[in-house]
Design a protein around this motif. Sequence first.
Motif, PDB file in Angstrom:
ATOM      1  N   ARG A  29       0.851  -1.183   0.000  1.00  0.00           N
ATOM      2  CA  ARG A  29       0.000   0.000   0.000  1.00  0.00           C
ATOM      3  C   ARG A  29       0.890   1.237   0.000  1.00  0.00           C
ATOM      4  O   ARG A  29       1.928   1.277   0.656  1.00  0.00           O
ATOM      5  CB  ARG A  29      -0.891  -0.013   1.239  1.00  0.00           C
ATOM      6  CG  ARG A  29      -1.905   1.118   1.364  1.00  0.00           C
ATOM      7  CD  ARG A  29      -2.851   0.787   2.533  1.00  0.00           C
ATOM      8  NE  ARG A  29      -3.757   1.863   2.864  1.00  0.00           N
ATOM      9  CZ  ARG A  29      -4.849   2.155   2.182  1.00  0.00           C
ATOM     10  NH1 ARG A  29      -5.147   1.443   1.105  1.00  0.00           N
ATOM     11  NH2 ARG A  29      -5.643   3.140   2.550  1.00  0.00           N
ATOM     12  N   VAL A  70       0.667   5.475   0.414  1.00  0.00           N
ATOM     13  CA  VAL A  70      -0.139   6.635   0.796  1.00  0.00           C
ATOM     14  C   VAL A  70       0.657   7.887   0.472  1.00  0.00           C
ATOM     15  O   VAL A  70       1.715   8.132   1.060  1.00  0.00           O
ATOM     16  CB  VAL A  70      -0.496   6.607   2.296  1.00  0.00           C
ATOM     17  CG1 VAL A  70      -1.311   7.847   2.672  1.00  0.00           C
ATOM     18  CG2 VAL A  70      -1.253   5.332   2.637  1.00  0.00           C
ATOM     19  N   GLU A 108     -13.733  14.566  -4.560  1.00  0.00           N
ATOM     20  CA  GLU A 108     -12.590  13.881  -5.144  1.00  0.00           C
ATOM     21  C   GLU A 108     -12.754  13.701  -6.646  1.00  0.00           C
ATOM     22  O   GLU A 108     -11.781  13.798  -7.410  1.00  0.00           O
ATOM     23  CB  GLU A 108     -12.384  12.514  -4.482  1.00  0.00           C
ATOM     24  CG  GLU A 108     -11.909  12.586  -3.044  1.00  0.00           C
ATOM     25  CD  GLU A 108     -13.025  12.729  -2.017  1.00  0.00           C
ATOM     26  OE1 GLU A 108     -12.732  12.673  -0.807  1.00  0.00           O
ATOM     27  OE2 GLU A 108     -14.203  12.897  -2.425  1.00  0.00           O
ATOM     28  N   GLU A 122      -0.116  12.497  -8.566  1.00  0.00           N
ATOM     29  CA  GLU A 122      -1.258  11.591  -8.402  1.00  0.00           C
ATOM     30  C   GLU A 122      -1.528  10.832  -9.700  1.00  0.00           C
ATOM     31  O   GLU A 122      -1.812   9.628  -9.688  1.00  0.00           O
ATOM     32  CB  GLU A 122      -2.513  12.369  -8.010  1.00  0.00           C
ATOM     33  CG  GLU A 122      -2.545  12.890  -6.590  1.00  0.00           C
ATOM     34  CD  GLU A 122      -3.917  13.453  -6.238  1.00  0.00           C
ATOM     35  OE1 GLU A 122      -4.918  12.980  -6.833  1.00  0.00           O
ATOM     36  OE2 GLU A 122      -3.996  14.344  -5.379  1.00  0.00           O
ATOM     37  N   TYR A 172      -2.816   2.518  -4.167  1.00  0.00           N
ATOM     38  CA  TYR A 172      -2.346   3.818  -3.705  1.00  0.00           C
ATOM     39  C   TYR A 172      -3.508   4.672  -3.213  1.00  0.00           C
ATOM     40  O   TYR A 172      -4.669   4.492  -3.614  1.00  0.00           O
ATOM     41  CB  TYR A 172      -1.597   4.559  -4.817  1.00  0.00           C
ATOM     42  CG  TYR A 172      -2.490   5.424  -5.674  1.00  0.00           C
ATOM     43  CD1 TYR A 172      -2.567   6.800  -5.448  1.00  0.00           C
ATOM     44  CD2 TYR A 172      -3.305   4.871  -6.671  1.00  0.00           C
ATOM     45  CE1 TYR A 172      -3.417   7.595  -6.202  1.00  0.00           C
ATOM     46  CE2 TYR A 172      -4.143   5.655  -7.425  1.00  0.00           C
ATOM     47  CZ  TYR A 172      -4.207   7.024  -7.192  1.00  0.00           C
ATOM     48  OH  TYR A 172      -5.062   7.810  -7.929  1.00  0.00           O
ATOM     49  N   VAL A 173      -3.179   5.593  -2.329  1.00  0.00           N
ATOM     50  CA  VAL A 173      -4.122   6.580  -1.817  1.00  0.00           C
ATOM     51  C   VAL A 173      -3.471   7.950  -1.959  1.00  0.00           C
ATOM     52  O   VAL A 173      -2.284   8.102  -1.675  1.00  0.00           O
ATOM     53  CB  VAL A 173      -4.460   6.335  -0.331  1.00  0.00           C
ATOM     54  CG1 VAL A 173      -5.412   7.403   0.195  1.00  0.00           C
ATOM     55  CG2 VAL A 173      -5.046   4.955  -0.129  1.00  0.00           C
ATOM     56  N   VAL A 199      -3.986  11.456  -0.274  1.00  0.00           N
ATOM     57  CA  VAL A 199      -4.701  12.207   0.762  1.00  0.00           C
ATOM     58  C   VAL A 199      -4.595  13.693   0.435  1.00  0.00           C
ATOM     59  O   VAL A 199      -3.523  14.297   0.556  1.00  0.00           O
ATOM     60  CB  VAL A 199      -4.118  11.927   2.160  1.00  0.00           C
ATOM     61  CG1 VAL A 199      -4.851  12.758   3.219  1.00  0.00           C
ATOM     62  CG2 VAL A 199      -4.202  10.444   2.489  1.00  0.00           C
ATOM     63  N   THR A 208      -5.412   6.072   7.924  1.00  0.00           N
ATOM     64  CA  THR A 208      -5.349   5.637   6.525  1.00  0.00           C
ATOM     65  C   THR A 208      -4.370   4.481   6.349  1.00  0.00           C
ATOM     66  O   THR A 208      -4.612   3.575   5.540  1.00  0.00           O
ATOM     67  CB  THR A 208      -4.948   6.815   5.625  1.00  0.00           C
ATOM     68  OG1 THR A 208      -5.922   7.865   5.754  1.00  0.00           O
ATOM     69  CG2 THR A 208      -4.879   6.401   4.160  1.00  0.00           C
ATOM     70  N   GLN A 264      -6.158   1.215   6.707  1.00  0.00           N
ATOM     71  CA  GLN A 264      -7.339   0.954   5.889  1.00  0.00           C
ATOM     72  C   GLN A 264      -6.947   0.285   4.567  1.00  0.00           C
ATOM     73  O   GLN A 264      -5.769   0.094   4.273  1.00  0.00           O
ATOM     74  CB  GLN A 264      -8.085   2.265   5.617  1.00  0.00           C
ATOM     75  CG  GLN A 264      -8.494   3.016   6.868  1.00  0.00           C
ATOM     76  CD  GLN A 264      -9.421   2.221   7.749  1.00  0.00           C
ATOM     77  OE1 GLN A 264     -10.463   1.737   7.298  1.00  0.00           O
ATOM     78  NE2 GLN A 264      -9.066   2.078   9.017  1.00  0.00           N
ATOM     79  N   PHE A 288      -8.878   1.233   1.483  1.00  0.00           N
ATOM     80  CA  PHE A 288      -9.456   1.969   0.359  1.00  0.00           C
ATOM     81  C   PHE A 288      -8.336   2.534  -0.510  1.00  0.00           C
ATOM     82  O   PHE A 288      -7.180   2.637  -0.082  1.00  0.00           O
ATOM     83  CB  PHE A 288     -10.399   3.077   0.848  1.00  0.00           C
ATOM     84  CG  PHE A 288      -9.718   4.180   1.616  1.00  0.00           C
ATOM     85  CD1 PHE A 288      -9.173   5.278   0.972  1.00  0.00           C
ATOM     86  CD2 PHE A 288      -9.651   4.144   3.009  1.00  0.00           C
ATOM     87  CE1 PHE A 288      -8.552   6.301   1.666  1.00  0.00           C
ATOM     88  CE2 PHE A 288      -9.042   5.147   3.723  1.00  0.00           C
ATOM     89  CZ  PHE A 288      -8.478   6.234   3.051  1.00  0.00           C
ATOM     90  N   THR A 289      -8.669   2.927  -1.721  1.00  0.00           N
ATOM     91  CA  THR A 289      -7.682   3.464  -2.655  1.00  0.00           C
ATOM     92  C   THR A 289      -8.212   4.725  -3.312  1.00  0.00           C
ATOM     93  O   THR A 289      -9.388   5.067  -3.192  1.00  0.00           O
ATOM     94  CB  THR A 289      -7.333   2.435  -3.745  1.00  0.00           C
ATOM     95  OG1 THR A 289      -8.525   2.082  -4.461  1.00  0.00           O
ATOM     96  CG2 THR A 289      -6.706   1.185  -3.142  1.00  0.00           C
ATOM     97  N   VAL A 315      -8.675  11.013  -1.590  1.00  0.00           N
ATOM     98  CA  VAL A 315      -9.586  11.214  -0.465  1.00  0.00           C
ATOM     99  C   VAL A 315      -9.294  12.578   0.147  1.00  0.00           C
ATOM    100  O   VAL A 315      -8.145  12.945   0.355  1.00  0.00           O
ATOM    101  CB  VAL A 315      -9.455  10.080   0.585  1.00  0.00           C
ATOM    102  CG1 VAL A 315      -8.067  10.039   1.193  1.00  0.00           C
ATOM    103  CG2 VAL A 315     -10.526  10.204   1.664  1.00  0.00           C
TER     104      VAL A 315
END
Length: 312
Positions: free
Chosen positions: A93, A95, A122, A156, A167-168, A170, A223, A226, A228-229, A232
Amino acid sequence: MEKREVLVIGGNRYFGKRLIARLLAAGDRVTVLNRGSSPPPAGVVHLIADRDDEDALREALGPRTFDVVVDQVCYTPRQAAIARRVLAGRTGRYVMTSTVEVYAEVHGEVHAYGDSVAPVRETDVDPLNAAVDLELPWHEPEFLDTHYGEGKRQAESVFAAEPAFPYVAVRVAHVLGGDDDFTGRLTHYADRIRTGEPITVPTVNHPATYIHVEEIADFLFWTVGQDFTGPVNAASHGTLTTRELCEAVAAYAPGGGTAVFQETTEPGEVSPFAFRRFYGMDNSRATRLGFTFGDVRQWLGQAVAETLVPVN
């Protein structure tokens, strides 16, 4: 809870160091990678490398793998591309700390929300639909400073276009609070309020969303755990105007005083936290996922006092 292997890239100041403290307190095994300009706290593995040097980054990481990588200092698509290549197969993961500024520019132009008061979601900036230009002078500090939001948006896009790992991104609201706030923005207001010097704001001065330094550290720590991807938004509930912010500064700033505003219709520099477009973020995705945000008005006074009032 099972211990996690977490790599933090950057993160030696402000909410990054608070995130590291939370990870260590939770029993995670933390590795910090930076250029060596400042040492991380005790209890972490410290790796030194220039993240812009792909070979040096590979050498510093060696054979290490991680459950999660938190990248606090990814500012350009070039840095994102290097991270994607080097960390592919090394992490479960990733972030990335992004910014509300990604909503300000789309393909180099001011976002259509300039006259809107609708909180941005988003989906309003989809990294899959955004162009990436690796040939821009991202290595030049002046260019990077004036294209901060665009650099984050393109970074991003690199991760979204060819995902090498979940990936996330934030997207962080404007951060306030802490006696280690290095930005000087609240001090800017305190100095002008004390001396009576005018505070320059645009004639149409939009409010914005904010988040406390401890809350964004909490959010990043949450995060990490978690699954989620994607993008956010991270922002406290509610918005603040420049006037409301200055009223709070006047109440806590040494010497007191009253804010004097000077409106301008001219392009160019205005005071910090004075905005020609609406910087309000919709935080409903994070809320649905399970994070509980505070209200900006409940912590504003505390944030101002932490930053401006000396501790005896």
